[in-house]
Each structure stands twice: as C-alpha cells, then as structure tokens.
Design a protein around this motif. Structure first.
Motif, PDB file in Angstrom:
ATOM      1  N   MET A   1     -10.921   5.452  -3.068  1.00 26.05           N
ATOM      2  CA  MET A   1      -9.517   5.778  -2.764  1.00 26.05           C
ATOM      3  C   MET A   1      -8.583   4.802  -3.476  1.00 26.05           C
ATOM      4  SD  MET A   1      -7.734   6.197   0.987  1.00 26.05           S
ATOM      5  CE  MET A   1      -6.077   6.861   1.143  1.00 26.05           C
ATOM      6  N   ARG A   2      -7.576   5.320  -4.134  1.00 26.88           N
ATOM      7  CA  ARG A   2      -6.591   4.510  -4.855  1.00 26.88           C
ATOM      8  C   ARG A   2      -5.328   4.398  -4.005  1.00 26.88           C
ATOM      9  NH1 ARG A   2      -7.408   4.829 -10.604  1.00 26.88           N
ATOM     10  NH2 ARG A   2      -5.173   5.044 -10.954  1.00 26.88           N
ATOM     11  N   VAL A   3      -4.936   3.160  -3.736  1.00 29.33           N
ATOM     12  CA  VAL A   3      -3.796   2.918  -2.829  1.00 29.33           C
ATOM     13  C   VAL A   3      -2.665   2.224  -3.577  1.00 29.33           C
ATOM     14  CG1 VAL A   3      -3.018   1.697  -0.766  1.00 29.33           C
ATOM     15  CG2 VAL A   3      -5.250   2.820  -0.786  1.00 29.33           C
ATOM     16  N   LEU A   4      -1.460   2.710  -3.335  1.00 26.14           N
ATOM     17  CA  LEU A   4      -0.263   2.135  -3.946  1.00 26.14           C
ATOM     18  C   LEU A   4       0.571   1.440  -2.878  1.00 26.14           C
ATOM     19  CD1 LEU A   4       1.755   1.866  -6.359  1.00 26.14           C
ATOM     20  CD2 LEU A   4       2.753   4.039  -5.565  1.00 26.14           C
ATOM     21  N   VAL A   5       0.816   0.148  -3.064  1.00 27.68           N
ATOM     22  CA  VAL A   5       1.737  -0.592  -2.193  1.00 27.68           C
ATOM     23  C   VAL A   5       3.115  -0.490  -2.839  1.00 27.68           C
ATOM     24  CG1 VAL A   5       2.266  -2.795  -1.106  1.00 27.68           C
ATOM     25  CG2 VAL A   5      -0.116  -2.155  -1.513  1.00 27.68           C
ATOM     26  N   LEU A   6       4.050   0.122  -2.130  1.00 26.87           N
ATOM     27  CA  LEU A   6       5.323   0.508  -2.733  1.00 26.87           C
ATOM     28  C   LEU A   6       6.502  -0.222  -2.090  1.00 26.87           C
ATOM     29  CD1 LEU A   6       6.521   2.520  -4.835  1.00 26.87           C
ATOM     30  CD2 LEU A   6       6.870   4.100  -2.920  1.00 26.87           C
ATOM     31  N   ALA A   7       7.155  -1.096  -2.860  1.00 28.10           N
ATOM     32  CA  ALA A   7       8.375  -1.769  -2.392  1.00 28.10           C
ATOM     33  C   ALA A   7       9.576  -0.877  -2.701  1.00 28.10           C
ATOM     34  CB  ALA A   7       8.528  -3.123  -3.090  1.00 28.10           C
ATOM     35  N   ILE A   8      10.449  -0.702  -1.712  1.00 28.73           N
ATOM     36  CA  ILE A   8      11.571   0.229  -1.838  1.00 28.73           C
ATOM     37  C   ILE A   8      12.898  -0.519  -1.818  1.00 28.73           C
ATOM     38  CG2 ILE A   8      12.713   2.227  -0.813  1.00 28.73           C
ATOM     39  CD1 ILE A   8       9.973   2.886   0.510  1.00 28.73           C
ATOM     40  N   ASP A   9      13.721  -0.256  -2.822  1.00 30.91           N
ATOM     41  CA  ASP A   9      15.072  -0.825  -2.906  1.00 30.91           C
ATOM     42  C   ASP A   9      16.038   0.354  -3.038  1.00 30.91           C
ATOM     43  OD1 ASP A   9      17.393  -2.256  -3.365  1.00 30.91           O
ATOM     44  OD2 ASP A   9      16.915  -2.669  -5.459  1.00 30.91           O
TER      45      ASP A   9
ATOM     46  N   GLY B   1     -11.508  -5.366  -0.332  1.00 34.10           N
ATOM     47  CA  GLY B   1     -12.381  -4.421  -1.012  1.00 34.10           C
ATOM     48  C   GLY B   1     -12.606  -3.117  -0.280  1.00 34.10           C
ATOM     49  N   GLU B   2     -11.665  -2.748   0.596  1.00 34.05           N
ATOM     50  CA  GLU B   2     -11.813  -1.511   1.366  1.00 34.05           C
ATOM     51  C   GLU B   2     -11.445  -0.276   0.536  1.00 34.05           C
ATOM     52  OE1 GLU B   2      -9.399  -2.063   4.794  1.00 34.05           O
ATOM     53  OE2 GLU B   2     -10.742  -3.519   5.719  1.00 34.05           O
ATOM     54  N   PHE B   3     -10.688  -0.486  -0.564  1.00 35.76           N
ATOM     55  CA  PHE B   3     -10.272   0.628  -1.413  1.00 35.76           C
ATOM     56  C   PHE B   3     -10.807   0.422  -2.832  1.00 35.76           C
ATOM     57  CE2 PHE B   3      -6.915  -0.025   1.803  1.00 35.76           C
ATOM     58  CZ  PHE B   3      -7.020   1.176   2.485  1.00 35.76           C
ATOM     59  N   ASP B   4     -10.941   1.536  -3.552  1.00 36.46           N
ATOM     60  CA  ASP B   4     -11.463   1.466  -4.912  1.00 36.46           C
ATOM     61  C   ASP B   4     -10.507   0.721  -5.839  1.00 36.46           C
ATOM     62  OD1 ASP B   4     -13.690   2.966  -4.163  1.00 36.46           O
ATOM     63  OD2 ASP B   4     -12.599   4.841  -4.438  1.00 36.46           O
ATOM     64  N   GLU B   5      -9.217   0.960  -5.668  1.00 37.69           N
ATOM     65  CA  GLU B   5      -8.222   0.316  -6.519  1.00 37.69           C
ATOM     66  C   GLU B   5      -6.906   0.209  -5.758  1.00 37.69           C
ATOM     67  OE1 GLU B   5      -6.516   0.730 -11.108  1.00 37.69           O
ATOM     68  OE2 GLU B   5      -7.968   2.187 -10.297  1.00 37.69           O
ATOM     69  N   VAL B   6      -6.215  -0.911  -5.944  1.00 41.22           N
ATOM     70  CA  VAL B   6      -4.936  -1.145  -5.275  1.00 41.22           C
ATOM     71  C   VAL B   6      -3.917  -1.601  -6.312  1.00 41.22           C
ATOM     72  CG1 VAL B   6      -3.710  -2.347  -3.416  1.00 41.22           C
ATOM     73  CG2 VAL B   6      -6.164  -1.904  -3.201  1.00 41.22           C
ATOM     74  N   GLU B   7      -2.728  -1.006  -6.271  1.00 43.62           N
ATOM     75  CA  GLU B   7      -1.664  -1.386  -7.195  1.00 43.62           C
ATOM     76  C   GLU B   7      -0.363  -1.554  -6.426  1.00 43.62           C
ATOM     77  OE1 GLU B   7      -0.642  -3.081  -9.555  1.00 43.62           O
ATOM     78  OE2 GLU B   7      -1.558  -1.921 -11.176  1.00 43.62           O
ATOM     79  N   VAL B   8       0.572  -2.291  -7.005  1.00 49.37           N
ATOM     80  CA  VAL B   8       1.870  -2.516  -6.385  1.00 49.37           C
ATOM     81  C   VAL B   8       2.967  -2.078  -7.348  1.00 49.37           C
ATOM     82  CG1 VAL B   8       1.998  -4.916  -7.186  1.00 49.37           C
ATOM     83  CG2 VAL B   8       3.343  -4.207  -5.205  1.00 49.37           C
ATOM     84  N   ALA B   9       4.051  -1.545  -6.789  1.00 52.41           N
ATOM     85  CA  ALA B   9       5.157  -1.079  -7.628  1.00 52.41           C
ATOM     86  C   ALA B   9       6.466  -1.184  -6.859  1.00 52.41           C
ATOM     87  CB  ALA B   9       4.918   0.360  -8.079  1.00 52.41           C
ATOM     88  N   ILE B  10       7.562  -1.188  -7.607  1.00 51.51           N
ATOM     89  CA  ILE B  10       8.910  -1.191  -7.022  1.00 51.51           C
ATOM     90  C   ILE B  10       9.630   0.061  -7.507  1.00 51.51           C
ATOM     91  CG2 ILE B  10      11.091  -2.436  -6.787  1.00 51.51           C
ATOM     92  CD1 ILE B  10       9.602  -4.928  -7.900  1.00 51.51           C
TER      93      ILE B  10
ATOM     94  N   ALA C   1       5.027  -7.237  -0.573  1.00 49.99           N
ATOM     95  CA  ALA C   1       4.224  -6.142  -1.131  1.00 49.99           C
ATOM     96  C   ALA C   1       3.107  -6.681  -2.022  1.00 49.99           C
ATOM     97  CB  ALA C   1       5.124  -5.193  -1.918  1.00 49.99           C
ATOM     98  N   VAL C   2       3.421  -7.672  -2.849  1.00 54.59           N
ATOM     99  CA  VAL C   2       2.407  -8.289  -3.713  1.00 54.59           C
ATOM    100  C   VAL C   2       1.327  -8.972  -2.866  1.00 54.59           C
ATOM    101  CG1 VAL C   2       1.988 -10.097  -5.427  1.00 54.59           C
ATOM    102  CG2 VAL C   2       3.970  -8.588  -5.673  1.00 54.59           C
ATOM    103  N   LYS C   3       1.751  -9.663  -1.825  1.00 55.80           N
ATOM    104  CA  LYS C   3       0.803 -10.337  -0.927  1.00 55.80           C
ATOM    105  C   LYS C   3      -0.125  -9.318  -0.263  1.00 55.80           C
ATOM    106  CE  LYS C   3       0.698 -13.622   2.951  1.00 55.80           C
ATOM    107  NZ  LYS C   3      -0.008 -12.820   3.969  1.00 55.80           N
ATOM    108  N   LEU C   4       0.457  -8.202   0.187  1.00 60.94           N
ATOM    109  CA  LEU C   4      -0.340  -7.154   0.819  1.00 60.94           C
ATOM    110  C   LEU C   4      -1.317  -6.550  -0.181  1.00 60.94           C
ATOM    111  CD1 LEU C   4      -0.946  -5.339   3.241  1.00 60.94           C
ATOM    112  CD2 LEU C   4       0.956  -3.874   2.529  1.00 60.94           C
ATOM    113  N   ARG C   5      -0.862  -6.345  -1.401  1.00 51.81           N
ATOM    114  CA  ARG C   5      -1.733  -5.809  -2.452  1.00 51.81           C
ATOM    115  C   ARG C   5      -2.920  -6.734  -2.688  1.00 51.81           C
ATOM    116  NH1 ARG C   5      -3.794  -7.852  -7.266  1.00 51.81           N
ATOM    117  NH2 ARG C   5      -4.283  -6.149  -8.696  1.00 51.81           N
ATOM    118  N   ASP C   6      -2.667  -8.048  -2.757  1.00 47.99           N
ATOM    119  CA  ASP C   6      -3.737  -9.022  -2.988  1.00 47.99           C
ATOM    120  C   ASP C   6      -4.724  -9.040  -1.823  1.00 47.99           C
ATOM    121  OD1 ASP C   6      -2.513  -9.653  -5.353  1.00 47.99           O
ATOM    122  OD2 ASP C   6      -1.610 -11.518  -4.640  1.00 47.99           O
ATOM    123  N   GLU C   7      -4.197  -8.953  -0.606  1.00 42.40           N
ATOM    124  CA  GLU C   7      -5.065  -8.960   0.583  1.00 42.40           C
ATOM    125  C   GLU C   7      -5.970  -7.728   0.614  1.00 42.40           C
ATOM    126  OE1 GLU C   7      -2.294  -9.222   3.754  1.00 42.40           O
ATOM    127  OE2 GLU C   7      -2.090 -11.417   3.641  1.00 42.40           O
ATOM    128  N   LEU C   8      -5.401  -6.571   0.292  1.00 40.64           N
ATOM    129  CA  LEU C   8      -6.195  -5.338   0.291  1.00 40.64           C
ATOM    130  C   LEU C   8      -7.261  -5.371  -0.803  1.00 40.64           C
ATOM    131  CD1 LEU C   8      -3.375  -2.685   0.864  1.00 40.64           C
ATOM    132  CD2 LEU C   8      -5.080  -3.461   2.514  1.00 40.64           C
TER     133      LEU C   8
END
Length: 214
Positions: free
Chosen positions: A1-9, A64-73, A53-60
């Motif tokens: 599963m690919r997860v996106l951590v998304l910061a919203i402005d 190793g619970e997901f195949d890939e994790v990325e962060v974006a704004i 968001a970056v911290k959460l991405r690093d923790e996830l």
C-alpha cells in the motif's frame, strides 16, 4: 500500500509569504519549503504543519507498515472558498500523478483546512487525519505565571485577601441569594435566567468569600 502524507495550506501562505508554488512533493523539498516560510514568517503555523507531516512520514517509513510513504504540500489561494478548493483539487491530482497513492493522511492546523476533506476523499481514500496544535507562546506562559504568582501572594496576605477577594465575594454571595429569593415572588419574570445567574453568583461569591476569609 502506498500512503501519501499530505500537508494542506488552504489560504496559500507558502505562496504569499515565501514564494513557494504548490504542489511540493518529496521530503527534502517539503523541508526546504517549510524553512522558507519559517524565515519569512516565524509565527505562521503552516510551517509547523509541514514539519509534522515530514515527521509522520519518517515514522511511518521506519515502522514499515506500508510499501511506500511520501509527503507533499498542496496550497490553495488567498481567497479561501471555491477558488482555493479548486486549486487544491488540481494540485492533488498533480501529486497523485507523480505518486499514485492508495491512501492519504491529511495534516492540518485547524478546521478550515479540514473542510476540503470531502474533495480529497473523492480522489483517494483518507486513512486517518492529523491536526497540529502549536504550543502556546512563551509570552502567554509568562503572563499566566505572573497572574498565578500574584494570586498566591494575595492569598498569602490575610489583610489583602479580605479586600481583594473576601469583600467582593461577600457582595456577590448576598446578591446571588437576593436573586434566588426574588424568584419566589409572583411578579418575578424570566425565572430560569434569574435562577441561573443567582446560582452562578452564589458559587463565585462563595469561592471568593472562602478564599478571602480563609
């Protein structure tokens, strides 16, 4: 599963204050954008949202619970509403083209940004959300500390405590009793509000009177 951590402005503080154009994709790019906003306006909480968001991405990623994790704004528009939400939707589609996520974790600093959750959910499932609450500033902490300190000093001096708390408390106590007693007269109006105010005054007056006269 690919997860996106998304910061919203939603109101595009990144664009207005730091000249950062959304979307911003990737850990290093997001940190760089947050740093620019922090330098432009150290009091803006949107930078903290990105750091979180970056911290959460690093923790996830570490778990190793997901195949890939990325962060974006994604950034909206200063005119919050339809225009900003359409821009956020457009940027989200652009992010998903680069990183086709199976789920997203929005990171916000308040209810205003959370209003676009239905837009996000229409494009990709929301796994959970994370709200960043910025700690109070030192000036507020200092003010609160000073208030508490002087309250203790007043209470430690019986003579001053009687004047500052005791007498006002006695007056509020008597006024609260008078209000409650007046309810029972036939000409009394707005009985419910009178009872509420009388009870409040009775409680506050009782506390102040007790503190003032020890």
């Amino acid at each position: 599963m690919r997860v996106l951590v998304l910061a919203i402005d939603r109101d595009d503080d990144f664009g207005k204050k730091a000249g950062v154009k959304g979307p911003v994709i990737g850990r290093e790019a997001c940190i760089d954008a947050a740093l620019k906003l922090s330098l432009a306006d150290p009091e803006d909480s949107d930078a903290n949202v990105v750091y979180a968001a970056v911290k959460l991405r690093d923790e996830l990623e570490e778990k190793g619970e997901f195949d890939e994790v990325e962060v974006a704004i994604i950034t909206g528009h200063p005119k919050v509403g339809l225009k900003s939400d359409m821009e956020l939707a457009r940027q989200l589609e652009e992010v998903l083209k680069v990183f086709p996520a199976d789920g997203v974790i929005p990171v916000t600093d308040g209810a205003e940004d959370e209003q676009i959750f239905p837009i996000i959910a229409s494009k990709v499932p929301i796994i959970t959300s994370h709200r960043v609450v910025v700690k109070q500033s030192p000036s507020i902490e200092t003010t609160w500390y000073i208030i508490v300190k002087y309250m203790r000093e007043i209470l430690s001096d019986p003579e001053v405590a009687r004047v500052v708390f005791g007498i006002p408390g006695l007056m509020a106590l008597l006024y609260g009793i008078a209000k409650l007693v007046g309810v029972w007269y036939p000409e009394s109006e707005k009985i419910v509000s009178t009872v509420i105010w009388g009870t409040v005054l009775l409680i506050i007056g009782g506390i102040f009177f007790t503190k003032g006269f020890n």
